[in-house]
Design a protein around this motif. Structure first.
Motif, short mmCIF file in Angstrom:
data_model
loop_
_atom_site.label_atom_id
_atom_site.label_comp_id
_atom_site.label_asym_id
_atom_site.label_seq_id
_atom_site.Cartn_x
_atom_site.Cartn_y
_atom_site.Cartn_z
N ALA A 8 0.95 -1.09 0.00
CA ALA A 8 -0.16 0.01 -0.07
C ALA A 8 0.79 1.29 -0.04
CB ALA A 8 -0.90 -0.02 1.14
N SER A 9 1.23 1.73 -1.30
CA SER A 9 2.42 2.53 -1.40
C SER A 9 2.19 3.98 -0.77
CB SER A 9 2.59 2.90 -2.81
OG SER A 9 1.64 3.33 -3.61
N THR A 10 0.92 4.59 -0.47
CA THR A 10 0.93 5.73 0.32
C THR A 10 0.60 5.65 1.69
OG1 THR A 10 -1.55 5.90 -0.17
CG2 THR A 10 -0.15 6.71 -1.93
N ILE B 6 9.15 -9.77 -1.70
CA ILE B 6 9.63 -11.23 -2.22
C ILE B 6 9.44 -11.86 -1.10
CG2 ILE B 6 11.58 -12.54 -3.08
CD1 ILE B 6 12.76 -9.91 -4.13
N PHE B 7 8.74 -13.12 -1.35
CA PHE B 7 8.92 -14.34 -0.13
C PHE B 7 10.10 -15.05 -0.42
CE2 PHE B 7 4.23 -13.74 0.20
CZ PHE B 7 3.97 -13.89 1.32
N THR B 8 10.62 -15.59 0.82
CA THR B 8 11.80 -16.39 0.79
C THR B 8 11.09 -17.99 0.29
OG1 THR B 8 11.81 -16.70 2.89
CG2 THR B 8 13.35 -15.38 2.18
N ARG B 9 12.00 -18.66 -0.36
CA ARG B 9 11.62 -20.16 -1.05
C ARG B 9 10.99 -20.77 -0.02
NH1 ARG B 9 16.75 -23.43 -3.03
NH2 ARG B 9 17.53 -24.01 -1.19
N ASP B 10 11.19 -20.82 1.31
CA ASP B 10 11.02 -21.58 2.50
C ASP B 10 9.42 -21.13 2.92
OD1 ASP B 10 11.78 -19.61 3.77
OD2 ASP B 10 13.35 -20.86 4.80
N GLY B 11 9.24 -19.81 2.29
CA GLY B 11 7.88 -19.13 2.84
C GLY B 11 8.11 -18.44 4.49
N LYS B 12 9.27 -18.51 4.87
CA LYS B 12 9.40 -18.01 6.34
C LYS B 12 9.53 -16.40 6.44
CE LYS B 12 11.41 -22.26 8.10
NZ LYS B 12 12.53 -22.95 8.73
N TYR B 13 10.27 -15.67 5.51
CA TYR B 13 10.41 -14.39 5.49
C TYR B 13 9.57 -13.81 4.32
CZ TYR B 13 13.62 -15.95 9.00
OH TYR B 13 14.18 -16.34 9.95
N ILE B 14 9.51 -12.30 4.40
CA ILE B 14 9.04 -11.44 3.34
C ILE B 14 10.09 -10.49 3.44
CG2 ILE B 14 7.41 -10.10 2.41
CD1 ILE B 14 5.27 -11.53 3.89
N TRP B 15 10.64 -10.20 2.21
CA TRP B 15 11.36 -8.86 2.02
C TRP B 15 10.80 -7.94 1.20
CZ3 TRP B 15 17.27 -8.87 1.70
CH2 TRP B 15 17.82 -9.96 2.60
N ASN B 16 10.73 -6.60 1.80
CA ASN B 16 9.91 -5.48 1.09
C ASN B 16 11.05 -4.38 0.80
OD1 ASN B 16 8.74 -2.77 1.61
ND2 ASN B 16 7.20 -4.01 0.37
N MET B 17 10.98 -3.70 -0.24
CA MET B 17 11.58 -2.73 -0.74
C MET B 17 10.99 -1.41 -0.68
SD MET B 17 12.76 -5.71 -1.82
CE MET B 17 14.04 -6.90 -2.21
N ALA B 18 11.32 -0.58 0.03
CA ALA B 18 10.60 0.84 -0.19
C ALA B 18 11.79 1.82 -1.06
CB ALA B 18 10.55 1.56 1.45
N ILE B 19 10.91 2.33 -1.87
CA ILE B 19 11.61 3.20 -2.89
C ILE B 19 11.48 4.51 -2.74
CG2 ILE B 19 11.45 1.46 -4.77
CD1 ILE B 19 9.29 3.14 -6.16
N GLY B 20 10.74 5.15 -1.72
CA GLY B 20 10.66 6.72 -1.50
C GLY B 20 9.84 7.50 -2.68
N GLY C 241 9.29 1.34 4.98
CA GLY C 241 9.71 2.77 4.62
C GLY C 241 8.91 3.45 3.82
N ASP C 242 9.26 4.38 3.33
CA ASP C 242 8.48 5.37 2.38
C ASP C 242 8.20 4.58 1.06
OD1 ASP C 242 7.99 7.28 4.23
OD2 ASP C 242 9.83 8.50 3.42
N LYS C 243 6.76 4.46 0.61
CA LYS C 243 6.44 4.10 -0.61
C LYS C 243 6.99 2.63 -1.03
CE LYS C 243 4.48 7.96 -1.97
NZ LYS C 243 4.90 8.87 -0.95
N PRO C 244 6.37 1.66 -0.17
CA PRO C 244 6.87 0.10 -0.29
C PRO C 244 6.47 -0.17 -1.93
CG PRO C 244 4.95 0.52 0.89
CD PRO C 244 5.39 1.97 0.92
N HIS C 245 7.40 -0.84 -2.21
CA HIS C 245 7.33 -1.32 -3.79
C HIS C 245 7.36 -2.79 -3.84
CE1 HIS C 245 7.77 -0.33 -8.11
NE2 HIS C 245 9.02 -0.90 -8.07
N GLU C 246 8.60 -3.39 -4.11
CA GLU C 246 8.65 -4.81 -4.66
C GLU C 246 8.52 -5.42 -3.27
OE1 GLU C 246 10.30 -7.68 -7.46
OE2 GLU C 246 8.80 -6.62 -7.11
#
Length: 417
Positions: free
Chosen positions: A163-165, A193-207, A186-191
């Motif tokens: 939810a980018s805003t 990615i779930f790790t392949r075991d499904g244990k973690y989510i990585w989110n990249m905020a691009i501002g 962070g500001d303006k979440p973008h990408e």
């Protein structure tokens, strides 16, 4: 930094590596498709609100098409009745939408191949569309006023949507649309990615990517940009990675720290990622928590040097890797090409001409990189082995995300389409 704090961060990093690491061959062992399903590629046509469904490999021929905004009249009625929603709707059209409404950003099919779940930026929601009838199964309005990139869990049961805003990621049950959890970014979440075991989510905020303050000297005005790693069960923060520090340590002080599309190596020990304004990508080693290599790709002489002309601060936007982990495929968005790069040497192959390529994924058989040419309304397949184009097929207006999924074996489109 206190020694106890240092030990804690090292322990967290080690835990992440151990949790995600595994033999590189595991990524190439694709799960079998049930007899009643066929594997396809979903192509989201962001500006016309459709999704083309094409074969996942071979000739990539059209299978069917879906209207992902069957409820457009109802949504527009809501927007026109709310001044704040109307202002954001217009802002999306005139900024990230380049004068167009954004109706189809990302999508994933359900495990049973009966529905497709779509994030719709201009409507600030996620919907499930029944593939047989074309009707909405459920709708989830995201926090704030814009929905963006999604990710699906390895078992196909959960989707994470930015939810980018609202600087928030929602995690939803893919069948019911019920929220299972959410987390701050962070500001303006973008990408995502779930790790392949499904244990973690990585989110990249691009501002903030829509301001004209694009000179490196004004980079600090773009907002709080970092990678947030969370536990995919509790949705609690596990780690925050600030690439500003890592870029500076590598001598890249003029680089933006806005991490755009990214891809893990098959054993998830390395992350390859793009950043705003850069024609190339970087390699990040998770165990040592540092950038280890940078690859600069060729500039197109026809591309303007005026950064304010680059769409949403992108230079290159789209990166994928073959299942063996030996080749990367990069979409050179503003440079109008795509290319396959040898992962060991970082030597690029032929530059395949493409019109504003916006995404890169992998074909169902793992042999080809598939890019969306948003400027030509087509998708193009490039052979990982040779780096040469093997096919192009027409799709709808402004294709962006391309995702593997499934439909029923006899499906050719919703009833009456």
């Amino acid at each position: 930094m206190p020694a106890s704090r240092t030990r804690h961060l090292c322990s967290v990093a080690a835990a992440l590596v151990l949790a995600t690491a595994g033999p590189a061959t595991a990524a190439s062992a694709a799960p079998s498709t049930p007899d009643n399903l066929r594997e396809v590629l979903f192509v989201g046509n962001n500006w016309d609100g459709t999704a083309d469904v094409i074969r996942s490999s071979g000739d990539f021929a059209e299978v069917g098409r879906i209207d992902v905004i069957p409820d457009k009249d109802a949504r527009m009625k809501e927007i026109n009745a709310d001044p704040v929603k109307w202002i954001y709707f217009q802002a999306i059209r005139n900024s990230v939408g380049e004068g167009h409404d954004q109706y189809a950003d990302d999508m994933y099919s359900t495990p049973d191949g009966r529905s497709v779940v779509v994030s719709r930026p201009s409507f600030a929601d996620v919907v499930s569309i029944d593939l047989a009838t074309g009707k909405v199964n459920w709708r989830f309005p995201v926090s704030g006023y814009r929905a963006d990139h999604m990710a699906v869990s390895p078992d196909g049961t959960r989707v994470a949507v930015s939810a980018s805003t609202a600087n928030t990621v929602h995690v939803l049950d893919i069948t019911t649309g019920k929220q299972l959890g959410s987390f701050a970014t962070g500001d303006k979440p973008h990408e995502n990615i779930f790790t392949r075991d499904g244990k973690y989510i990585w989110n990249m905020a691009i501002g903030d990517v829509n301001t004209a303050l694009d000179d490196p000297g004004w980079d600090w005005t773009k907002g709080d940009r970092h990678i947030t790693v969370v536990d995919a069960t509790t949705y609690k923060q596990v780690k925050v990675i600030d690439m500003r520090q890592r870029l500076d340590a590598f001598g890249l002080r003029d680089f933006s720290d806005a991490v755009r599309p990214a891809v893990f190596s098959p054993d998830e020990s390395k992350l390859y990622f793009q950043v705003s304004f850069f024609n190339g990508f970087l390699e990040y080693d998770i165990a040592t928590d540092r950038i280890t290599r940078v690859k600069t790709l060729p500039k197109n002489p026809a591309t303007s040097d005026d950064r304010t002309t680059w769409v949403n601060d992108s230079r290159h936007h789209g990166i994928s890797m073959n299942p063996e982990g030996t080749k990367l495929c990069v979409a050179g968005t503003m440079d109008d090409y795509a290319t396959v790069v040898d992962r060991a040497t970082l030597q690029e192959g032929p530059l395949v001409a493409a019109s504003k390529p916006y995404w890169a994924t992998v074909s169902g058989d793992g042999k080809d990189c598939v890019i969306s040419e948003s400027g030509a309304d087509q998708v193009t397949a490039i052979d990982f082995a040779t780096g040469r184009k093997v096919a192009s097929v027409p799709v709808g207006d402004h294709p962006q995300r391309v995702r593997l999924g499934h439909v029923r074996t006899d499906w050719t489109g919703p009833d009456g389409s």
